[in-house]
Design a protein around this motif. Structure first.
Motif, PDB file in Angstrom:
ATOM      1  N   ARG A  64       0.715  -1.239   0.015  1.00 47.20           N
ATOM      2  CA  ARG A  64      -0.078   0.216   0.144  1.00 47.20           C
ATOM      3  C   ARG A  64       0.761   1.169   0.049  1.00 47.20           C
ATOM      4  NH1 ARG A  64      -4.672   2.256   4.177  1.00 47.20           N
ATOM      5  NH2 ARG A  64      -2.772   2.953   5.332  1.00 47.20           N
ATOM      6  N   LEU A  65       0.678   2.094  -1.018  1.00 45.91           N
ATOM      7  CA  LEU A  65       1.369   3.222  -1.176  1.00 45.91           C
ATOM      8  C   LEU A  65       0.624   4.386  -0.586  1.00 45.91           C
ATOM      9  CD1 LEU A  65       2.857   3.022  -4.809  1.00 45.91           C
ATOM     10  CD2 LEU A  65       3.809   2.118  -2.729  1.00 45.91           C
ATOM     11  N   SER A  66       1.394   5.505  -0.057  1.00 46.57           N
ATOM     12  CA  SER A  66       0.819   6.552   0.683  1.00 46.57           C
ATOM     13  C   SER A  66       1.145   7.914   0.120  1.00 46.57           C
ATOM     14  CB  SER A  66       0.762   6.683   2.201  1.00 46.57           C
ATOM     15  OG  SER A  66       0.296   5.411   2.705  1.00 46.57           O
ATOM     16  N   CYS A  67       0.399   8.826  -0.274  1.00 46.13           N
ATOM     17  CA  CYS A  67       0.849  10.086  -0.815  1.00 46.13           C
ATOM     18  C   CYS A  67       0.455  11.214   0.416  1.00 46.13           C
ATOM     19  CB  CYS A  67       0.536  10.386  -2.154  1.00 46.13           C
ATOM     20  SG  CYS A  67       0.819  12.033  -2.454  1.00 46.13           S
ATOM     21  N   ALA A  68       1.261  11.736   1.030  1.00 42.67           N
ATOM     22  CA  ALA A  68       0.584  12.898   2.257  1.00 42.67           C
ATOM     23  C   ALA A  68       0.885  14.194   1.440  1.00 42.67           C
ATOM     24  CB  ALA A  68       1.697  12.650   3.367  1.00 42.67           C
ATOM     25  N   ALA A  69      -0.511  14.706   1.217  1.00 41.76           N
ATOM     26  CA  ALA A  69      -0.329  16.143   0.738  1.00 41.76           C
ATOM     27  C   ALA A  69      -0.481  17.256   1.640  1.00 41.76           C
ATOM     28  CB  ALA A  69      -1.569  15.986  -0.433  1.00 41.76           C
ATOM     29  N   SER A  70      -0.055  18.267   1.145  1.00 38.03           N
ATOM     30  CA  SER A  70      -0.010  19.676   1.975  1.00 38.03           C
ATOM     31  C   SER A  70       0.185  20.800   0.942  1.00 38.03           C
ATOM     32  CB  SER A  70       0.906  19.708   3.120  1.00 38.03           C
ATOM     33  OG  SER A  70       2.453  19.665   2.584  1.00 38.03           O
ATOM     34  N   GLY A  71      -0.645  22.168   1.528  1.00 34.51           N
ATOM     35  CA  GLY A  71      -0.323  23.263   0.741  1.00 34.51           C
ATOM     36  C   GLY A  71      -1.273  23.605  -0.175  1.00 34.51           C
ATOM     37  N   PHE A  72      -2.505  22.878  -0.221  1.00 36.34           N
ATOM     38  CA  PHE A  72      -3.633  23.092  -1.157  1.00 36.34           C
ATOM     39  C   PHE A  72      -4.697  22.301  -0.623  1.00 36.34           C
ATOM     40  CE2 PHE A  72      -4.160  19.199  -3.086  1.00 36.34           C
ATOM     41  CZ  PHE A  72      -2.954  18.190  -2.909  1.00 36.34           C
ATOM     42  N   THR A  73      -5.984  22.678  -0.974  1.00 36.20           N
ATOM     43  CA  THR A  73      -7.244  22.333  -0.416  1.00 36.20           C
ATOM     44  C   THR A  73      -7.336  20.829  -1.104  1.00 36.20           C
ATOM     45  OG1 THR A  73      -8.097  24.499  -0.310  1.00 36.20           O
ATOM     46  CG2 THR A  73      -9.710  22.546  -0.070  1.00 36.20           C
ATOM     47  N   PHE A  74      -6.907  19.938  -0.302  1.00 30.58           N
ATOM     48  CA  PHE A  74      -6.807  18.558  -0.836  1.00 30.58           C
ATOM     49  C   PHE A  74      -8.137  18.088  -1.279  1.00 30.58           C
ATOM     50  CE2 PHE A  74      -4.817  14.387  -1.087  1.00 30.58           C
ATOM     51  CZ  PHE A  74      -6.058  13.582  -0.682  1.00 30.58           C
ATOM     52  N   SER A  75      -9.328  18.346  -0.860  1.00 29.66           N
ATOM     53  CA  SER A  75     -10.506  17.707  -0.961  1.00 29.66           C
ATOM     54  C   SER A  75     -11.033  18.379  -2.465  1.00 29.66           C
ATOM     55  CB  SER A  75     -11.617  17.949  -0.097  1.00 29.66           C
ATOM     56  OG  SER A  75     -11.694  19.278   0.437  1.00 29.66           O
ATOM     57  N   SER A  76     -10.595  19.336  -3.057  1.00 32.46           N
ATOM     58  CA  SER A  76     -11.072  19.986  -4.136  1.00 32.46           C
ATOM     59  C   SER A  76     -10.188  19.533  -5.472  1.00 32.46           C
ATOM     60  CB  SER A  76     -10.767  21.690  -3.941  1.00 32.46           C
ATOM     61  OG  SER A  76     -11.578  22.017  -2.804  1.00 32.46           O
ATOM     62  N   TYR A  77      -9.436  18.750  -5.571  1.00 33.68           N
ATOM     63  CA  TYR A  77      -8.495  18.299  -6.552  1.00 33.68           C
ATOM     64  C   TYR A  77      -8.653  16.941  -6.691  1.00 33.68           C
ATOM     65  CZ  TYR A  77      -7.167  23.245  -6.643  1.00 33.68           C
ATOM     66  OH  TYR A  77      -7.326  24.397  -6.551  1.00 33.68           O
ATOM     67  N   VAL A  78      -8.508  16.565  -8.117  1.00 36.60           N
ATOM     68  CA  VAL A  78      -8.186  15.113  -8.346  1.00 36.60           C
ATOM     69  C   VAL A  78      -6.629  14.742  -8.133  1.00 36.60           C
ATOM     70  CG1 VAL A  78      -7.929  13.543 -10.432  1.00 36.60           C
ATOM     71  CG2 VAL A  78      -9.726  15.243 -10.641  1.00 36.60           C
ATOM     72  N   MET A  79      -6.564  13.827  -7.532  1.00 33.11           N
ATOM     73  CA  MET A  79      -5.305  13.018  -7.183  1.00 33.11           C
ATOM     74  C   MET A  79      -4.935  12.004  -8.080  1.00 33.11           C
ATOM     75  SD  MET A  79      -4.080  15.035  -4.694  1.00 33.11           S
ATOM     76  CE  MET A  79      -2.855  14.278  -4.389  1.00 33.11           C
ATOM     77  N   ARG A  80      -4.059  11.741  -8.453  1.00 38.40           N
ATOM     78  CA  ARG A  80      -3.315  10.820  -9.273  1.00 38.40           C
ATOM     79  C   ARG A  80      -2.170  10.006  -9.043  1.00 38.40           C
ATOM     80  NH1 ARG A  80      -4.917  15.416 -12.378  1.00 38.40           N
ATOM     81  NH2 ARG A  80      -6.558  15.090 -13.825  1.00 38.40           N
ATOM     82  N   TRP A  81      -2.235   8.788  -9.124  1.00 37.08           N
ATOM     83  CA  TRP A  81      -0.815   8.011  -9.104  1.00 37.08           C
ATOM     84  C   TRP A  81      -0.459   7.584 -10.436  1.00 37.08           C
ATOM     85  CZ3 TRP A  81       2.018   6.927  -5.059  1.00 37.08           C
ATOM     86  CH2 TRP A  81       1.274   7.213  -3.811  1.00 37.08           C
ATOM     87  N   TYR A  82       0.901   7.891 -10.705  1.00 39.91           N
ATOM     88  CA  TYR A  82       1.387   7.401 -11.926  1.00 39.91           C
ATOM     89  C   TYR A  82       2.572   6.430 -11.702  1.00 39.91           C
ATOM     90  CZ  TYR A  82      -0.585  11.389 -14.794  1.00 39.91           C
ATOM     91  OH  TYR A  82      -1.231  12.365 -15.484  1.00 39.91           O
ATOM     92  N   ARG A  83       3.025   5.814 -12.886  1.00 40.59           N
ATOM     93  CA  ARG A  83       4.080   4.693 -12.603  1.00 40.59           C
ATOM     94  C   ARG A  83       4.861   5.100 -13.842  1.00 40.59           C
ATOM     95  NH1 ARG A  83       2.611  -0.929 -13.835  1.00 40.59           N
ATOM     96  NH2 ARG A  83       4.185  -0.943 -15.369  1.00 40.59           N
ATOM     97  N   GLN A  84       6.107   4.908 -13.427  1.00 39.89           N
ATOM     98  CA  GLN A  84       7.427   4.931 -14.578  1.00 39.89           C
ATOM     99  C   GLN A  84       8.428   3.921 -14.566  1.00 39.89           C
ATOM    100  OE1 GLN A  84       9.519   8.864 -14.466  1.00 39.89           O
ATOM    101  NE2 GLN A  84       9.725   8.735 -16.773  1.00 39.89           N
ATOM    102  N   ALA A  85       8.458   3.131 -15.387  1.00 35.73           N
ATOM    103  CA  ALA A  85       9.376   2.141 -15.496  1.00 35.73           C
ATOM    104  C   ALA A  85      10.803   2.778 -16.322  1.00 35.73           C
ATOM    105  CB  ALA A  85       9.003   0.924 -16.640  1.00 35.73           C
ATOM    106  N   PRO A  86      11.819   2.301 -16.138  1.00 37.73           N
ATOM    107  CA  PRO A  86      12.913   2.674 -16.624  1.00 37.73           C
ATOM    108  C   PRO A  86      12.956   2.864 -18.059  1.00 37.73           C
ATOM    109  CG  PRO A  86      13.582   0.896 -14.961  1.00 37.73           C
ATOM    110  CD  PRO A  86      11.896   1.137 -15.298  1.00 37.73           C
TER     111      PRO A  86
END
Length: 117
Positions: free
Chosen positions: A19-41
Motif C-alpha cells: 500500500r502506497l501513501s501520498c501525504a499532501a499539503s499546501g492546497f485544499t486537498f478535497s477540491s482536486y483530483v489526485m493521481r498515481w502514475y507509474r514510470q518504468a526505466p
C-alpha cells in the motif's frame, strides 16, 4: 507550498501486496483530483489511477484494474494506492500528482516498488 510525499514502496514477492501513501499539503486537498502514475526505466510516466474530487470519481488504467485500489482520506490529506497480485511488471517508480491549474502541476519524489522473488 505544495508538497506531495510518497511512501510505502519496497521489495515484495510476485503475488504480494503493498500500500502506497501520498501525504499532501499546501492546497485544499478535497477540491482536486489526485493521481498515481507509474514510470518504468526508460519509459514515460503512465497514469495508473485517479480519484476525486467528488465521490465516485475514480478511474484506473486497464493494466491495474481489478488489482489496484485508490482511496483517499480527506482528514489526513492522504491518497493511497493498494496494490494486490503484484507482478514483475509492477517494478517501477510510483509518483503522486496533483494539477492545481494549467501551469501548476505538482509531483512527489516517487517511491520505488520492486517485485522480485
Amino acid at each position: 507550498q505544495v508538497q506531495l510525499v510518497e511512501s510505502g514502496g519496497g521489495l515484495v514477492q510476485p503475488g504480494g501486496s503493498l500500500r502506497l501513501s501520498c501525504a499532501a499539503s499546501g492546497f485544499t486537498f478535497s477540491s482536486y483530483v489526485m493521481r498515481w502514475y507509474r514510470q518504468a526505466p526508460g519509459k514515460e510516466r503512465e497514469l495508473g489511477a485517479r480519484i476525486g474530487p467528488t465521490d465516485g470519481y475514480i478511474s484506473y488504467a486497464d493494466s491495474v484494474k481489478g488489482r489496484f485500489t485508490i482511496s483517499e482520506d480527506n482528514a489526513k490529506t492522504t491518497v493511497y494506492l493498494q496494490m494486490n497480485r503484484l507482478t514483475t511488471e509492477n517494478t517501477v517508480v510510483y509518483y503522486c500528482d496533483v494539477v492545481l491549474s494549467s501551469v501548476n502541476d505538482y509531483w512527489g519524489q516517487g517511491t520505488q516498488v520492486t517485485v522480485a522473488s
